[in-house]
Design an enzyme around this catalytic site. Structure first.
Site, short mmCIF file in Angstrom:
data_model
loop_
_atom_site.label_atom_id
_atom_site.label_comp_id
_atom_site.label_asym_id
_atom_site.label_seq_id
_atom_site.Cartn_x
_atom_site.Cartn_y
_atom_site.Cartn_z
N CYS A 7 0.78 -1.23 0.00
CA CYS A 7 0.00 0.00 0.00
C CYS A 7 0.82 1.29 0.00
O CYS A 7 0.60 2.16 -0.84
CB CYS A 7 -0.98 -0.01 1.17
N HIS A 47 -0.54 6.70 5.46
CA HIS A 47 0.51 5.66 5.50
C HIS A 47 1.83 6.11 4.88
O HIS A 47 2.58 5.30 4.34
CB HIS A 47 0.01 4.37 4.81
N ASP A 82 -4.70 0.11 -4.40
CA ASP A 82 -3.26 0.21 -4.15
C ASP A 82 -2.52 -1.12 -4.22
O ASP A 82 -1.29 -1.14 -4.18
CB ASP A 82 -2.99 0.89 -2.80
N ASN A 83 -3.22 -2.23 -4.31
CA ASN A 83 -2.59 -3.55 -4.47
C ASN A 83 -3.67 -4.59 -4.68
O ASN A 83 -4.87 -4.28 -4.61
CB ASN A 83 -1.72 -3.92 -3.26
#
Length: 546
Positions: free
Chosen positions: A34, A98, A293-294
Site C-alpha cells: 500500500c 501511510h 493500491d494492491n
C-alpha cells in the site's frame, strides 16, 4: 478485480456507472504493497525515488533510514496536491495516508489545505483502535493535529462526510479543487454494516476454487483477458475448500460476504459524494480517478496464538453471527485472496499479476465515454496524466516524474502508453518485476514464491502459467540486464540474507510490543525479582532454624 464492472460479485453501481461513462483500464499495474503505491500515485515517481521503498511494518533494520527507505516522502519530492495547489487549486484529503511514522510527515506538509488522515497502514472501521499488534493505537490527524473519531464512526461513511464538509465549507470559493479520498475498504479488518453483508451470505458457499474459476470465465467474457487464456493453479500450500470442517466453511464463506458488503458500503458512500457534486453543480467539471493500491490481501493472523491473545485483550472476536460488525475481526485469507485475484497469480505482497494488476477508471471532464484501454499502464502514470488533463505543467524544480501521461491513449491518438522497448521496473522488499512490451520478468520470494526469476508473455498468458526463461534465453538476459539497470538507477537495496516479509513483520511487532509495554514489563520483572528474593530469604531462615 472486485468491482462489478470488472466482474466482481459486489454491487458497485456508482463505480460501474463512472466506468461506463469514462475509460476502463484492463492492463493497469500498481505495487504489491500500500504505502509504495500511494507514494507513486501522489508523486509520479518510482517508490524508491519517492522515499517509500516498502512499508515500515516489514522493513528490516539494516535498511531503515537509507536513501529511498525513509518511510516518508523524500525531501524535494512534490505531490500532485502541492503542484495543483501552486496552480491555484483548493486541496483536500480524507482517509488512509501511510506515508508517515512520527506524526510529522502528514498531508498538511505535502500540499493539502484540509485533511483528516489515518497515519498508519490500517485501523478498525468502527472505532478508534489498532487492528494489529504492530501498532498500539490508531493515530488519526486533522490538519496535522491529533484527532478523535465520533462515537457513530464507520470509516466509509465518515470519510465521505468529512470530505463533503470540507467542500461545502468552501462553496463560495471560485477556485477549482483536488480531493484525495483514500478509503479503508477493503483492508483488514474487513468490516461492514450487516445490511450490506446479508445479501452475500449465500454467494460464496461453493468455495474459493469455484470462485477463482468463475472469475476467470467472467474475465474472458468481459474481454479483460484473451479468450482461452490459461488459468494457473493457486500458490502451493493453500488449503482445498473440501478439507475444511463445516463450521470453518461457514465462517470463511461469511468472511467473503463481509468483504463484498464492505465494498458495496464504500460504493454507496462514494455515491453520496457524487450526489453532492451533482447538487452543487460541480459534476460536469469534475475528473474522477478510481483505483486500488494492491491486489487482494492474503493476511490470516488468526492461527497465531499470540495474535488471538492480542485480539481478546483488545475486544475483538471472530464469532460467525456478528462477523464484520463492531468488535469483530474479519479477514479473507490467502485462499480467497487467490480466488479474488483470478486469473492473476498470487496476491498482495507479491508481484504476480494478482498482486499488481488492479482496476483503474478515469471518468468525467476531458475523458471519452465508454472506452476500454488495454495498453500497459502503471500507477506512476496517473499523476502526469491528471496534470495533463487539467493543463497544469510539471514544475521544473521538482524531480522529473517516472510515469508518462496517458492522454494520447485516452484520446485515441496512440495505442501504447509506454513504447515497446521501454523497460518499467518495480521492487518492494525483494519482490521484483520488470515489464517490457508484452513481456514480464518476475521474481516472487517465499513464503509463497520460489525466489527464482521467471519470464512470461502477458498478452497471451496473463495468468503467468508458462515460463519462457528457458525457451527465450536471449530475451531473458536482456530483461535481466534491464532490471539490474533499473535497480541501480533507483537505489534498490539487496534484502538481508534469509529475509521473509511475514517473519520480519513478526520480529518488528515483537520489538514494538516490548517498546509499548516496557514499563509494565519492568514492573513485572521487579516484582518477580522481589518475590524470588523473599523466597530465597525465607529458605535461608528456614535452613538456619534447622
Amino acid at each position: 478485480m472486485d468491482f462489478g464492472a470488472y466482474g466482481g460479485e459486489a454491487a458497485t453501481p456508482t463505480i460501474d456507472r463512472l466506468a461506463g461513462q469514462g475509460v476502463m483500464f484492463t492492463n493497469y499495474h500498481t505495487s504489491p504493497l500500500c504505502a509504495p503505491s500511494r507514494a507513486m500515485l501522489l508523486t509520479g515517481l518510482d517508490n524508491h525515488r519517492a522515499g517509500v521503498a516498502t512499508i515500515p511494518e516489514v522493513l528490516p533494520p539494516e535498511q531503515r533510514g537509507r536513501p529511498g527507505y525513509l518511510m516518508h516522502l523524500a525531501p524535494g519530492v512534490q505531490t500532485i496536491a502541492a503542484r495543483l495547489k501552486a496552480a491555484g487549486y483548493r486541496t483536500y484529503m480524507t482517509g488512509k495516508w501511510h506515508l508517515s511514522e512520527d506524526g510529522k510527515d502528514l498531508p498538511n506538509r505535502y500540499g493539502f489545505d484540509r485533511s483528516f488522515a489515518l497515519e498508519v497502514s490500517g485501523a478498525d472501521n468502527w472505532e478508534q483502535k489498532s487492528f494489529m499488534p504492530y501498532y498500539d493505537e490508531a493515530p488519526w490527524y486533522e490538519d496535522g493535529k491529533p484527532a478523535r473519531l465520533p462515537d457513530d464512526f464507520y470509516s466509509s461513511r465518515f470519510l465521505v462526510d468529512r470530505m463533503i464538509e470540507y467542500l461545502r465549507s468552501d462553496e463560495g470559493d471560485p477556485r477549482p479543487f483536488f480531493a484525495y479520498l483514500a478509503f479503508q475498504a477493503i483492508h483488514i479488518p474487513v468490516q461492514a454494516p450487516p445490511e450490506f453483508t446479508a445479501k452475500y451470505e449465500d454467494v460464496y458457499t461453493a468455495g474459493w476454487q469455484a470462485l477463482r474459476e468463475s472469475r476467470w470465465r467472467r474475465a474472458q467474457t468481459r474481454r479483460l483477458i484473451p479468450l482461452g487464456a490459461p488459468l494457473g493453479a493457486m500458490p502451493p500450500g493453500l488449503r482445498a475448500w473440501e478439507s475444511l470442517a463445516p463450521e470453518d466453511r461457514r465462517i470463511y464463506a461469511k468472511s467473503m460476504a463481509v468483504n463484498a458488503g464492505m465494498l458495496e458500503a464504500m460504493d454507496f458512500h462514494l455515491g453520496r459524494l457524487v450526489a453532492y457534486l451533482q447538487e452543487s453543480g460541480l459534476i460536469g467539471n469534475t475528473l474522477f480517478a478510481i483505483t486500488s493500491d494492491n491486489g487482494p490481501a492474503p493476511s490470516n493472523p488468526y492461527p497465531e496464538p499470540l495474535f488471538r491473545l492480542w485480539m481478546r485483550r483488545h475486544g475483538y472476536s471472530r464469532e460467525l453471527a456478528t462477523l464484520g460488525e463492531k468488535g469483530s475481526f474479519c479477514f479473507i485469507g490467502p485462499e480467497w485472496a487467490s480466488a479474488a485475484a483470478s486469473p492473476g497469480a498470487f496476491f498482495k505482497f507479491y508481484v504476480g499479476e494478482g498482486g499488481l494488476r488492479v482496476p483503474l477508471i478515469l471518468s468525467g471532464a476531458g475523458v471519452p465515454r465508454g472506452r476500454r484501454v488495454d495498453a500497459l499502464a502503471f500507477v506512476t502514470d496517473v499523476a502526469p496524466t491528471t496534470l495533463d488533463l487539467v493543463g497544469v505543467p510539471a514544475e521544473e524544480a521538482a524531480p522529473a516524474m517516472d510515469g508518462r501521461s496517458m492522454l494520447d491513449v485516452l484520446r485515441g491518438r496512440a495505442e501504447r502508453v509506454h513504447p515497446p522497448d521501454e523497460p518499467v521496473g518495480i521492487e518492494v522488499s525483494g519482490q521484483a518485476a520488470l515489464f517490457k512490451g508484452d513481456y514480464k520478468l518476475v521474481r516472487n520470494n517465499p513464503r509463497y514464491g520460489d525466489g527464482r526469476w521467471h519470464l512470461y508473455d502477458l498478452r497471451r498468458d496473463p495468468g503467468e502459467t508458462r515460463d519462457l526463461a528457458a525457451s527465450k534465453p536471449e530475451l531473458f538476459e536482456e530483461l535481466m540486464a534491464d532490471y539490474r539497470a533499473y535497480a541501480e538507477r533507483n537505489g534498490v537495496l539487496e534484502m538481508p540474507e534469509g529475509f521473509e516479509m511475514h517473519e520480519q513483520l513478526r520480529r518488528n511487532t515483537i520489538r514494538n510490543q516490548i517498546r509499548f509495554h516496557a514499563a509494565e514489563l519492568l514492573v513485572t520483572l521487579l516484582v518477580l525479582i522481589g518475590l524470588i528474593w523473599l523466597g530465597l530469604r525465607a529458605i535461608v531462615r528456614a535452613v538456619r532454624r534447622c
